[in-house]
Design an enzyme around this catalytic site. Structure first.
Site, mmCIF file in Angstrom:
data_model
loop_
_atom_site.group_PDB
_atom_site.id
_atom_site.type_symbol
_atom_site.label_atom_id
_atom_site.label_comp_id
_atom_site.label_asym_id
_atom_site.label_seq_id
_atom_site.Cartn_x
_atom_site.Cartn_y
_atom_site.Cartn_z
ATOM 1 C CD GLU A 1 -2.976 1.140 1.808
ATOM 2 O OE1 GLU A 1 -3.063 0.452 2.386
ATOM 3 O OE2 GLU A 1 -3.660 2.274 2.098
ATOM 4 C CD GLU B 1 1.627 8.334 4.407
ATOM 5 O OE1 GLU B 1 1.312 8.394 4.092
ATOM 6 O OE2 GLU B 1 2.565 9.881 4.437
ATOM 7 C CG ASP C 1 9.187 8.928 -2.631
ATOM 8 O OD1 ASP C 1 8.400 8.021 -3.626
ATOM 9 O OD2 ASP C 1 9.660 10.327 -3.128
ATOM 10 C CG ASP D 1 -0.085 13.942 -1.103
ATOM 11 O OD1 ASP D 1 -0.718 14.676 -0.219
ATOM 12 O OD2 ASP D 1 0.200 12.874 -0.765
ATOM 13 N NE ARG E 1 -7.279 10.643 9.508
ATOM 14 C CZ ARG E 1 -7.853 10.735 10.808
ATOM 15 N NH1 ARG E 1 -8.236 10.085 11.938
ATOM 16 N NH2 ARG E 1 -6.977 12.079 11.642
ATOM 17 C CE1 TYR E 2 -7.486 14.325 0.175
ATOM 18 C CE2 TYR E 2 -8.122 12.530 -0.756
ATOM 19 C CZ TYR E 2 -8.065 13.799 -1.069
ATOM 20 O OH TYR E 2 -7.796 14.581 -1.790
HETATM 21 C C1 LIG Z 1 -4.484 12.610 0.359
HETATM 22 S S1 LIG Z 1 -3.208 10.999 1.911
HETATM 23 C C2 LIG Z 1 -4.061 9.421 0.884
HETATM 24 C C3 LIG Z 1 -4.233 9.102 2.486
HETATM 25 C C4 LIG Z 1 -4.805 7.414 2.996
HETATM 26 N N1 LIG Z 1 -4.801 6.502 1.778
HETATM 27 C C5 LIG Z 1 -5.919 7.884 2.889
HETATM 28 O O1 LIG Z 1 -7.292 6.903 1.432
HETATM 29 O O2 LIG Z 1 -6.554 8.000 3.739
HETATM 30 C C6 LIG Z 1 -1.902 10.700 0.421
HETATM 31 C C7 LIG Z 1 -0.320 10.567 0.860
HETATM 32 O O3 LIG Z 1 -0.086 9.475 0.233
HETATM 33 C C8 LIG Z 1 1.430 9.992 0.803
HETATM 34 N N2 LIG Z 1 1.842 9.549 -0.117
HETATM 35 C C9 LIG Z 1 2.277 10.888 -0.633
HETATM 36 N N3 LIG Z 1 3.554 10.126 -1.983
HETATM 37 C C10 LIG Z 1 3.797 9.555 -1.613
HETATM 38 C C11 LIG Z 1 4.553 8.367 -1.984
HETATM 39 N N4 LIG Z 1 6.152 9.329 -2.718
HETATM 40 N N5 LIG Z 1 5.618 7.604 -1.465
HETATM 41 C C12 LIG Z 1 4.560 7.059 -0.536
HETATM 42 N N6 LIG Z 1 3.523 8.170 0.334
HETATM 43 C C13 LIG Z 1 2.914 8.799 0.237
HETATM 44 C C14 LIG Z 1 1.551 11.046 1.962
HETATM 45 O O4 LIG Z 1 2.101 11.416 3.169
HETATM 46 C C15 LIG Z 1 -0.225 11.206 1.864
HETATM 47 O O5 LIG Z 1 -0.230 10.982 3.516
#
Ligand SMILES: C[S@@+](CC[C@H](N)C(=O)[O-])C[C@H]1O[C@@H](n2cnc3c(N)ncnc32)[C@H](O)[C@@H]1O
Length: 241
Positions: free
Chosen positions: A72, A97, A124, A146, A221-222
């Site tokens: 994930e 994350e 990342d 994001d 949550r998002y």
């Molecule tokens: C908008 S949030 C959604 C979080 C969760 N999936 C949800 O649906 O509630 C996007 C998440 O992706 C993570 N993220 C962004 N770029 C990433 C990367 N290159 N590798 C891992 N995680 C990443 C961010 O830190 C953020 O927590």
């Protein structure tokens, strides 16, 4: 001559930052303990998997015989990751994350009698994707990456053709990629990247396929926030050929 390590380092430098902040609130003493003591015991790092074969990956990372490895990307608060780990004890789940508060939430659930089939990269995902063995992941989840809605920021979106090529390499034939977004333009550009890669096939037969998620796909949550704010979500399942 540039070797694979040089190429990986070059791509790492070229990766535009795709995430927002790394930290929210200052960690409490208990959270600090989880980060300092538990995280190193359940961590996965790119160096650990580089050079492994797909068959060797499960035992090398999870220590027990797990049937499949799922990933994930950007698990946020971890609700979906924890649900899948609980429902599928025979699967090894890797969660990536960079946001520390989210990592702490999952560590807190893993502590004590929590799930043992989760490994975490608090960073990342992209260097890990480049280090994982080919054809080693059976499922990948990217739920609400994001959105970077402003046009000048769109190049920061995680899903682009190069990222999709990395996903295709690490996924097993027959594996499944699940992707969700509440941003129509992100859905459009991600579909262009995924449909533009011959290794992925989207078997959507009707709008039902992308308007609703299945029972084995819990909400996040998002997603709940997007829904409260009046945005509909789109759900995509791609098969790795
Ligand atoms: C908008 S949030 C959604 C979080 C969760 N999936 C949800 O649906 O509630 C996007 C998440 O992706 C993570 N993220 C962004 N770029 C990433 C990367 N290159 N590798 C891992 N995680 C990443 C961010 O830190 C953020 O927590």
């Amino acid at each position: 001559m540039a070797g694979p390590d040089d190429e990986s380092a070059r791509r790492q430098q070229a990766d535009l930052r795709s995430f927002g902040r790394r930290r929210g609130r200052k960690a409490t003493a208990r959270q600090r303990t989880l980060l300092d003591d538990l995280l190193p015991r359940v961590a996965i790092v790119p160096e650990q998997v580089a050079g492994l074969t797909a068959n060797a990956l499960p035992a090398a990372v999870f220590g027990t015989a797990v049937a499949e490895v799922w990933l994930e990307i950007g698990f946020g608060g971890g609700e979906h990751l924890l649900w899948q780990a609980h429902e599928h004890p025979d699967v090894g789940l890797i969660g990536c994350e960079p946001f520390e508060d989210g990592v702490v939430k999952v560590l807190s659930a893993m502590d004590g009698n929590g799930p043992k089939n989760i490994r975490l990269l608090a960073d990342d995902v992209r260097p890990l994707l480049r280090a994982l063995p080919a054809a080693s992941l059976s499922r990948v989840f990217i739920l609400f990456p994001d959105p970077w809605p402003k046009r000048r920021h769109a190049k920061r979106r995680l899903i682009d053709p190069a990222f999709v090529a990395d996903l295709a390499r690490v996924m097993r034939p027959g594996g499944q990629l699940r992707f969700a977004t509440d941003i129509g333009d992100y859905a459009r550009t991600a579909l262009l990247s995924l449909n533009g890669n011959e290794n992925f096939i989207w078997r959507a037969a009707s709008p039902e396929d992308w308007r609703f998620r299945s029972e084995d796909w819990p909400g996040t949550r998002y997603e709940a926030k997007a829904s409260r704010e009046g945005r509909r979500s789109y759900y995509f399942r791609f098969c790795r050929r």
